[in-house]
Design an enzyme around this catalytic site. Structure first.
Site, PDB file in Angstrom:
ATOM      1  N   ASP A  67       0.870  -1.218   0.060  1.00 32.80           N
ATOM      2  CA  ASP A  67      -0.042  -0.114   0.136  1.00 32.80           C
ATOM      3  C   ASP A  67       0.695   1.248   0.105  1.00 32.80           C
ATOM      4  OD1 ASP A  67       0.994  -0.489   2.655  1.00 32.80           O
ATOM      5  OD2 ASP A  67      -0.994  -0.803   3.407  1.00 32.80           O
ATOM      6  N   ASN A 136      -7.509  -3.270  14.429  1.00 33.40           N
ATOM      7  CA  ASN A 136      -8.838  -3.540  14.277  1.00 33.40           C
ATOM      8  C   ASN A 136      -8.917  -4.946  13.092  1.00 33.40           C
ATOM      9  OD1 ASN A 136      -7.816  -2.458  11.517  1.00 33.40           O
ATOM     10  ND2 ASN A 136      -9.177  -0.852  11.708  1.00 33.40           N
ATOM     11  N   HIS A 138      -7.266  -4.984   9.991  1.00 35.01           N
ATOM     12  CA  HIS A 138      -6.889  -4.580   8.627  1.00 35.01           C
ATOM     13  C   HIS A 138      -5.608  -5.231   8.259  1.00 35.01           C
ATOM     14  CE1 HIS A 138      -4.684  -0.950   9.913  1.00 35.01           C
ATOM     15  NE2 HIS A 138      -3.817  -1.581   9.683  1.00 35.01           N
ATOM     16  N   GLU A 143      -9.648  -2.238   5.553  1.00 31.14           N
ATOM     17  CA  GLU A 143     -10.307  -1.767   6.857  1.00 31.14           C
ATOM     18  C   GLU A 143     -11.607  -2.722   6.909  1.00 31.14           C
ATOM     19  OE1 GLU A 143      -8.638  -0.218   9.003  1.00 31.14           O
ATOM     20  OE2 GLU A 143      -7.762   1.772   8.221  1.00 31.14           O
TER      21      GLU A 143
HETATM   22  C1  F6R Z   1       1.544  -1.452   6.230  1.00 30.25           C
HETATM   23  C2  F6R Z   1       0.487  -2.203   6.271  1.00 30.25           C
HETATM   24  C3  F6R Z   1      -0.489  -1.980   7.639  1.00 30.25           C
HETATM   25  C4  F6R Z   1       0.242  -2.403   8.825  1.00 30.25           C
HETATM   26  C5  F6R Z   1      -0.558  -2.528  10.296  1.00 30.25           C
HETATM   27  C6  F6R Z   1       0.316  -2.908  11.293  1.00 30.25           C
HETATM   28  O1  F6R Z   1       2.094  -1.528   4.956  1.00 30.25           O
HETATM   29  O2  F6R Z   1      -0.194  -2.307   5.372  1.00 30.25           O
HETATM   30  O3  F6R Z   1      -1.589  -2.944   7.510  1.00 30.25           O
HETATM   31  O4  F6R Z   1       0.883  -3.683   8.554  1.00 30.25           O
HETATM   32  O5  F6R Z   1      -1.162  -1.280  10.437  1.00 30.25           O
HETATM   33  O6  F6R Z   1       1.162  -1.901  11.582  1.00 30.25           O
HETATM   34  P1  F6R Z   1       2.290  -1.845  12.442  1.00 30.25           P
HETATM   35  O7  F6R Z   1       3.133  -2.984  12.326  1.00 30.25           O
HETATM   36  O8  F6R Z   1       2.859  -0.730  12.668  1.00 30.25           O
HETATM   37  O9  F6R Z   1       1.498  -2.198  13.927  1.00 30.25           O
END
Ligand code: F6R
Length: 243
Positions: A67, A136, A138, A143
């Protein structure tokens, strides 16, 4: 899904880096799907060490990131392209042309997403997709919602994700409200998946992903339908799970 609970972040990073390194060793021209966020920083550092020690080479590897924020240039220090350059691409022998991140600077969402999806397809898909996990549920920026989006698409970030990500920006007002992300279908098409999560704040969602119903309200729950998923968590994130 294979759940591995390890003692700490160091061990998680080592185990995850070993899995990625094995994939590259088995097929030096493999395609990796990559993630940003806090969770993979340690494993990227381990991969850099391995590469600099001459144990693996990324010379023929292709990568696709999950992303990118819409509206940030690649040079912006909070863009996911910048993150990847900083933590991995600038420090290993990868051909930068073979590294792909959705083009957050392209304001035409339909164009940016269609091109990205085509590139992945033309490349023959992803061998190993690395994922982090949102509080959550995701994955990428998919989301909780009423369905599982199939392909790369434009998303509006939820307030919770904006707040979680604001720690990396000067102020919450600077956090972009939109992003381009691979769809759940894009992620599920990867031949294998490696998810990493750390810390007690992830314990409940790791439990729900492992043992709860498959529902688009917990996007990562769909991983139960994938035949080759490894989840590595530290003991805090795995506190509500049995191994
Ligand atoms: C990042 C992404 C997000 C993160 C998720 C967890 O490219 O796609 O889905 O993997 O928000 O983030 P952290 O590792 O910072 O807790």
């Amino acid at each position: 899904m294979d759940l591995i609970i390890v003692d700490n972040y160091e061990e998680l990073s080592q185990r995850a880096a070993d899995i990625i390194a094995s994939c590259v060793e088995a097929d030096p021209a493999c395609t990796l799907g990559l993630a940003t966020g806090t969770s993979p920083i340690g494993l990227y550092a381990k991969l850099v060490e391995k590469c600099q020690a001459g144990e693996i080479s990324f010379k023929d590897v292709t990568t696709f990131n999950l992303d990118e924020y819409r509206g940030l240039n690649p040079e912006h220090n909070q863009s996911y392209r910048y993150f990847m350059n900083h933590h991995l691409f600038d420090k290993v022998d990868i051909n930068k042309e073979a590294t792909h991140v959705p083009d957050g600077a392209d304001p035409d969402a339909e164009h940016a997403c269609a091109i990205y999806e085509q590139l992945i397809e033309r490349n023959g898909g992803i061998d190993l997709q690395l994922l982090g996990l949102g509080h959550n549920g995701h994955i990428g920026f998919n989301e909780p919602q009423d369905d599982f989006p199939a392909k790369t698409h434009l998303v509006q970030l939820t307030q919770r994700t904006i707040e979680a990500n604001s720690r990396l920006f000067d102020s919450i007002d600077d956090v972009p409200r939109e992003a381009y992300t691979m769809g759940i279908g894009t992620i599920m098409a990867a031949r294998s998946i490696l998810l990493v999560a750390t810390g007690s704040s992830k314990a409940q969602i790791v439990h729900d992903v492992m043992y709860g119903l498959v529902t688009p309200q917990v996007p990562a729950s769909i991983l139960k339908f994938h035949p080759n998923v490894t989840i590595i968590v530290d003991k805090e994130a795995g506190a509500l799970c049995q191994q």
